[in-house]
Scaffold this motif. Structure first.
Motif, PDB file in Angstrom:
ATOM      1  N   PRO A   1      49.663  62.542  46.585  1.00  0.00           N
ATOM      2  CA  PRO A   1      50.222  63.835  47.987  1.00  0.00           C
ATOM      3  C   PRO A   1      51.060  64.284  48.048  1.00  0.00           C
ATOM      4  CG  PRO A   1      50.008  61.089  48.548  1.00  0.00           C
ATOM      5  CD  PRO A   1      49.102  61.034  47.073  1.00  0.00           C
TER       6      PRO A   1
ATOM      7  N   ILE B   1      44.233  65.472  51.976  1.00  0.00           N
ATOM      8  CA  ILE B   1      45.400  65.201  52.162  1.00  0.00           C
ATOM      9  C   ILE B   1      45.890  66.625  53.122  1.00  0.00           C
ATOM     10  CG2 ILE B   1      47.794  65.996  50.255  1.00  0.00           C
ATOM     11  CD1 ILE B   1      46.267  63.991  48.521  1.00  0.00           C
TER      12      ILE B   1
ATOM     13  N   LEU C   1      45.643  61.204  55.235  1.00  0.00           N
ATOM     14  CA  LEU C   1      45.824  59.883  54.132  1.00  0.00           C
ATOM     15  C   LEU C   1      45.588  59.012  54.547  1.00  0.00           C
ATOM     16  CD1 LEU C   1      46.790  60.480  51.308  1.00  0.00           C
ATOM     17  CD2 LEU C   1      49.153  60.335  52.379  1.00  0.00           C
TER      18      LEU C   1
ATOM     19  N   GLN D   1      50.092  55.744  48.331  1.00  0.00           N
ATOM     20  CA  GLN D   1      49.745  56.670  49.898  1.00  0.00           C
ATOM     21  C   GLN D   1      49.897  55.819  50.504  1.00  0.00           C
ATOM     22  OE1 GLN D   1      45.532  57.562  48.246  1.00  0.00           O
ATOM     23  NE2 GLN D   1      46.243  57.774  46.308  1.00  0.00           N
TER      24      GLN D   1
END
Length: 302
Positions: free
Chosen positions: A27, A99, A104, A258
């Motif tokens: 990300p 993203i 996310l 993440q």
């Protein structure tokens, strides 16, 4: 004194951690493109093109070109890799879109669910027996998804699509195996005509944003080939040296990173409804990890 097998296992552990660490930081890698006008579809086309270039360079350097040429001459194998290339392209596209559009947390949930999808596919396709921990993990994950879809009122489409596309991608690659570098090269070469054709179409329609990108954003696109290929090679190197059960445990490093990035860096929020659904899935993951760790300890002791 460390034996050679212990040394190789330690190397494999670092390869696997490196791979999952890179995927966990993806990300941040793609973040500069959040502020560009380029849509996820066009970013995907660039990623495919630059991945093909870098993969071919590595293929020639490691002298594995013959493997790809042999695969092209086998219609069944070529058909399987055509399917796997479409699945991985769909997975990349969904992830990029998530993203770029502030989803996310849902993307990370997809990769938490993915190993449980693999368990189900193993049961359905290969008739593999499920141990009690795996059954419990799958049940908890399904309850979590149902909670998100019904009481929380939000079907986690992104999570399900990411888990499903990557799960079926792994299934196809298991049925039609090739060395990781040769397989990725073949997949990107199969996708390359579609990617280049799409970019040409964008240029003809005045929606080609490449010239409008900053120097940093251009570097991200060019380096996307390296970022795609190198972790895969690290994964392959790790998979050869450590038990599959340990590899499965370590893969949760990526979605955990993440998840933390989504909450702490990208400012995404989680209401109580989502927290209950996600909590059930995470409980399933913990049950799955406990069972996998027990199996690893038993094999290691034996």
């Amino acid at each position: 004194m460390e034996t050679e097998s212990q040394f190789e296992e330690r190397k494999g552990l670092w390869y696997a951690l490196g791979c999952y660490g890179v995927w966990g930081l993806f990300p941040l890698f793609w973040y500069p493109l959040n502020h560009s006008a380029m849509p996820a579809t066009q970013i995907l086309a660039h990623r495919i093109a630059w991945s093909a270039v870098f993969a071919v360079i590595l293929l020639l350097a490691f002298k594995q070109g013959r493997v790809v040429f042999q695969a092209v001459k086998q219609p069944k194998l070529l058909g399987a890799f055509t399917l796997s290339s479409l699945l991985i392209a769909a997975n990349w596209l969904i992830y990029l879109w998530a993203i770029l559009n502030g989803h996310l947390l849902e993307a990370s949930l997809g990769y938490f669910i993915n190993p449980l999808v693999n368990v189900l596919l193993g049961r359905v396709v290969f008739k593999e027996r499920l141990n009690p921990a795996q059954v419990g993990a799958v049940v908890l994950a399904v309850l979590g998804i149902l909670w998100l879809a019904i009481p929380a009122g939000q079907i986690p489409w992104i999570s399900l699509l990411l888990a499903g596309t990557f799960g079926f991608y792994g299934l196809v690659r298991k049925i039609a195996p090739m060395p990781p570098l040769a397989g990725l090269t073949l997949e990107t070469l199969l996708l390359l005509p579609l990617a280049l054709g799409f970019l040409v179409w964008c240029g003809m329609n005045g929606s080609f944003y490449f010239a409008e990108l900053t120097a940093l954003q251009l570097c991200i696109l060019v380096l996307s080939g390296v970022a795609t290929t190198v972790p895969l090679l690290m994964f392959a190197a790790g998979a050869k040296r450590i038990p599959l059960s340990l590899l499965g445990i370590l893969q949760y490093v990526s979605p955990t990173m993440q998840l933390i990035l989504g909450l702490l860096v990208f400012g995404e929020t989680m209401n109580m409804g989502k927290l209950v659904g996600y909590g059930l899935v995470w409980a399933g993951v913990l049950v799955f990890l406990f069972g996998a760790w027990q199996q690893y300890q038993n094999r290691h002791a034996a």
